[in-house]
Design a protein around this motif. Structure first.
Motif, PDB file in Angstrom:
ATOM      1  N   THR A 143       0.859  -1.178   0.000  1.00 22.10           N
ATOM      2  CA  THR A 143       0.000   0.000   0.000  1.00 22.10           C
ATOM      3  C   THR A 143       0.899   1.233   0.000  1.00 22.10           C
ATOM      4  O   THR A 143       2.105   1.146   0.278  1.00 22.10           O
ATOM      5  N   ALA A 145       0.863   3.573   2.154  1.00 20.79           N
ATOM      6  CA  ALA A 145       1.321   3.785   3.528  1.00 20.79           C
ATOM      7  C   ALA A 145       2.513   2.883   3.847  1.00 20.79           C
ATOM      8  O   ALA A 145       3.484   3.313   4.482  1.00 20.79           O
ATOM      9  N   LYS A 529      -9.897  12.447   7.337  1.00 21.91           N
ATOM     10  CA  LYS A 529     -10.030  11.687   6.095  1.00 21.91           C
ATOM     11  C   LYS A 529     -10.933  10.485   6.371  1.00 21.91           C
ATOM     12  O   LYS A 529     -10.672   9.700   7.291  1.00 21.91           O
ATOM     13  N   GLU A 531     -12.572   6.772   5.347  1.00 25.08           N
ATOM     14  CA  GLU A 531     -11.929   5.579   4.789  1.00 25.08           C
ATOM     15  C   GLU A 531     -11.943   5.621   3.266  1.00 25.08           C
ATOM     16  O   GLU A 531     -10.992   5.203   2.604  1.00 25.08           O
ATOM     17  N   GLU A 533     -11.855   8.345   1.458  1.00 23.35           N
ATOM     18  CA  GLU A 533     -10.845   9.331   1.052  1.00 23.35           C
ATOM     19  C   GLU A 533      -9.437   8.762   1.161  1.00 23.35           C
ATOM     20  O   GLU A 533      -8.578   9.017   0.308  1.00 23.35           O
ATOM     21  N   LYS A 534      -9.203   8.000   2.199  1.00 22.29           N
ATOM     22  CA  LYS A 534      -7.887   7.371   2.360  1.00 22.29           C
ATOM     23  C   LYS A 534      -7.594   6.418   1.203  1.00 22.29           C
ATOM     24  O   LYS A 534      -6.474   6.365   0.696  1.00 22.29           O
ATOM     25  N   GLN A 535      -8.619   5.665   0.791  1.00 23.80           N
ATOM     26  CA  GLN A 535      -8.430   4.739  -0.325  1.00 23.80           C
ATOM     27  C   GLN A 535      -8.218   5.499  -1.630  1.00 23.80           C
ATOM     28  O   GLN A 535      -7.387   5.125  -2.465  1.00 23.80           O
ATOM     29  N   ASP A 537      -6.871   8.452  -1.913  1.00 23.30           N
ATOM     30  CA  ASP A 537      -5.502   8.979  -1.849  1.00 23.30           C
ATOM     31  C   ASP A 537      -4.489   7.904  -2.207  1.00 23.30           C
ATOM     32  O   ASP A 537      -3.546   8.146  -2.966  1.00 23.30           O
ATOM     33  N   ASN A 538      -4.687   6.714  -1.642  1.00 25.61           N
ATOM     34  CA  ASN A 538      -3.768   5.601  -1.899  1.00 25.61           C
ATOM     35  C   ASN A 538      -3.726   5.267  -3.389  1.00 25.61           C
ATOM     36  O   ASN A 538      -2.646   5.155  -3.997  1.00 25.61           O
TER      37      ASN A 538
END
Length: 713
Positions: A143, A145, A529, A531, A533-535, A537-538
């Protein structure tokens, strides 16, 4: 805003190089650029520009206070940069009684030089490529991260290996959206003192009206000096420190130049986005930048109201206002330029060509890249608008101080008595710093105005702000009443109330403090953020990196340069005109003269007033050795160098590496330059070094400074 009359020659994805395009690494000059530079007039060797083992031009170029560029121009550590780069330090040293910002300042000797509280310069020592070392540790199954964590661990090792026990600052930077990595070694000097500055009526002549405009007539320069210990090492301020003996200082040329002469600029450009996809451009133009413009103007209007009433308030907020105004005009110019030239539409055509290449079987790794990127932008447009409104709101000091200071106090309260005793002096100093120069009536009105704007224009706003907006009907009077009540009941209203609280601190009182709660609510929302939004971004980060990788693979023989990110770069081009402009009295539209400056003179005007002495010198034609061979006194000139914010204060050098001016602005016609370089429109606006020396010598009478310089006549 002027109409832009020439279309952008847009081909961002394949990046065909114009001679003057590019912000180049010094270590790559010999391989990528040297032959072109020679043909254009460079007379130096690559080793004379960048050498690790010997003194070279790079040793005279410093990053000034982390946001601008400056150059060493004497063997006694004399530093030249823009007036607007030294602005905050000059304002800090000024008082209503000794107003150096308004009236100017010239130290008669080194003992009279003034030390701002916080001012530093950073010397570049060396750089190296660590791409293979870092990229060998990551893979496509990670990922973003996980990838970032792995890279950061290796970066920490590289920085530790190269700092020589703390002697140097080492920074590893990512380039081409994470496809390459380089480390940079620096040495920082923190004892930097003000030597001289012209009055604001010279250094900021033209004000906001002329900002980003040509023809220009601004004496945008200031002088500082770097001090070191007796052995030449960095040292904190001490009366025992001595002027630095630099490895290299620039020769200053007063020989002048002609149109089409070679010109190169070395400096620290802050940020460009030349690889940005069409969706990002469209998002900025329609959502992010309009919010920035509106929020900036909201703060400016309130600040100016109070600054016009009180000279000390004007000095305390001068730097903040100038910075806000600069970006306000910049963002509006970007909106206009990118819209008029349909930059997003043109870039979308290049993306379609890339997609056609990526759809081939052998390139299937890149097949979904553009769809992922486009999906990201379509789902984050409103959030980008929100983040610009709340981001400008959080630049309001009293929107952020309670959160930052409150959390530091909360951490302090959790420590044992011994640890508290250790922390207390630093916390006391922090309290002093936060409230220094703060004018409460201004801060309250700015905060109320920004909260009103945010609550009415942004979607999905911070919960506490939404509740307050509902309670006071979102009116200006309602927000002022809300803020008045919050301040009255807060320990953060004044420094004295914070200090009184610290005499008998209570965690429960801090937790219930209305300004601490509001500030925490804003910061929490800004950082939030989901979940989803985090995905997003990733997936976006992964796709963006692959897009840049694919573009370079698509055209492997192309000459590429990475986006600017505050690392030292070189750009080269030539002295060159814009089309004829009747507002410029000069014979050719690549320079301006003192005659044109005087023609703009408006007595008593904040932007176009002039010192009487300067007018007298003009009328007597008392230009000394600094007049051009055609008998006029040059002021500003144009080159077609590729620069951006952070290059302010950068030296403009001729083919021999001699100083002929310093960069301070760009032209509004090419305002989209951070996204796309336009060979026909891009211009850098520079102060002619002859005007700088004339002002030091003939206007200020500081001939002892001239005596320090190495002049080429």
């Amino acid at each position: 805003m002027k109409k832009l009359i020439i279309s952008f020659l847009l081909a961002a994805f394949v990046l065909p190089m114009q001679a003057n395009e590019g912000m180049w690494f010094l270590m790559h000059i010999e391989r990528l650029n040297y032959r072109d530079m020679q043909k254009m007039g460079l007379q130096l060797t690559p080793e004379e520009i960048y050498s690790i083992n010997h003194a070279s031009l790079k040793d005279a170029i410093v990053q000034f206070n982390r946001g601008c560029t400056a150059e060493i121009i004497s063997d006694s550590g004399l530093v030249l940069t823009n007036h607007h780069c030294g602005y905050s330090s000059i304002a800090e040293l000024s008082t209503a009684e000794n107003d150096y910002l308004t009236n100017g300042f010239w130290a008669g000797n080194q003992g009279e030089e003034l030390k701002p509280k916080k001012l530093s310069v950073r010397f570049f020592v060396r750089m190296d490529d660590v791409s293979k070392r870092i990229l060998n540790l990551v893979n496509d199954t990670m990922t973003e991260a996980e990838r970032e964590a792995t890279i950061n661990r290796e970066i920490a090792k590289i920085e530790q290996e190269n700092n020589e026990g703390g002697k140097f600052t080492v920074s590893v930077k990512s380039f081409y959206q994470g496809n390459e990595f380089y480390y940079f070694v620096y040495q920082d000097y923190n004892d930097v003192r003000l030597v001289g500055t012209p009055p604001a009526s010279i250094g900021k002549f033209g004000g906001d009206t002329d900002n980003w405009e040509w023809p220009r007539h601004t004496g945008d320069f200031s002088l500082f000096r770097v001090y070191a210990d007796k052995d030449g090492n960095p040292a904190e301020y001490s009366k025992d420190n001595v002027p630095l003996k630099p490895k290299y200082h620039l020769t200053t040329s007063i020989k002048g130049f002609e149109e089409n002469d070679f010109a190169m600029i070395m400096g620290y450009p802050g940020r460009t986005n030349r690889w940005m996809p069409s969706g990002g451009i469209e998002q900025n133009v329609k959502y992010a930048y309009p919010a920035w413009v509106e929020a900036s103007k909201t703060s400016m209007d309130v600040m100016k109201k109070y600054m016009d009433k009180d000279q000390q308030v004007k000095l305390d907020y001068a730097s903040s206002y100038a910075s806000t105004a600069n970006y306000w005009k910049n963002r509006q110019g970007m909106i206009d330029a990118l819209t008029q030239h349909k930059t997003a539409e043109s870039k979308r055509k290049d993306e379609q060509a890339f997609q056609k290449w990526a759809s081939k079987k052998e390139n299937k790794k890149y097949a979904d890249v553009m769809s992922v990127i486009n999906n990201y932008y379509s789902k984050t447009n409103e959030n980008s608008r929100h983040n610009n409104y709340i981001g400008l709101l959080l630049r309001t000091r009293m929107a952020s101080i309670p959160y930052r200071l409150g959390n530091d106090i909360n951490y302090y309260l959790q420590q044992n008595e011994a640890k508290q005793a250790e922390m207390k002096p630093k916390l006391d100093a922090e309290i002093d710093d936060f409230y220094e120069g703060l004018y409460l009536p201004l801060e309250k009105d700015v905060l109320a105005a920004q909260l009103k704007l945010y609550s009415t224009k942004a979607k999905d706003i911070a919960p506490m702000v939404a509740q307050a907006a509902s309670a006071n009907n979102k009116t200006e009077a309602g927000w002022k009443n809300y803020i008045d009540t919050a301040f009255k009941n807060s320990i953060f209203e004044t420094k004295e109330k914070v200090q009184a609280f610290m005499a008998a601190p209570n965690a429960a009182i801090l937790k219930d403090d209305p300004l601490f709660q509001l500030s925490t609510d804003l910061m929490t929302r800004y950082r939030y953020k989901s979940e989803e939004e985090k995905q997003l971004d990733n997936d976006f980060e992964h796709a963006y990196r692959l897009m840049v990788e694919g573009i370079r693979l698509q055209n492997p023989d192309g000459k590429y340069y990475p986006d600017a990110n505050s690392t030292l770069r070189l750009t080269y081009g030539k002295v060159i005109s814009l089309p004829e402009d009747k507002r410029n009295d000069a014979n050719k539209n690549y320079y301006t003269t003192l005659k044109g400056t005087v023609a703009k003179y408006q007595p008593g005007d904040d932007e176009f007033d002039m010192p009487k002495k300067l007018i007298d010198l003009y009328e007597k034609k008392d230009f000394g050795q600094y007049a051009d061979k055609d008998c006029y006194l040059p002021v500003n000139f144009l080159t077609d160098n590729d620069i951006t914010g952070g290059n302010s204060g950068s030296p403009v050098l001729n083919g021999k590496g001699e100083l002929i001016g310093l960069a301070f602005d760009g032209n509004i016609e090419a305002m989209a330059g951070d996204v796309i370089f336009d060979d026909q429109l891009q211009r850098t606006i520079n102060v002619d070094i002859r005007y700088v020396l004339f002002l030091i010598d003939k206007y200020a009478g500081a001939s002892h400074i001239i005596d320090e310089l190495t002049l080429a006549k």
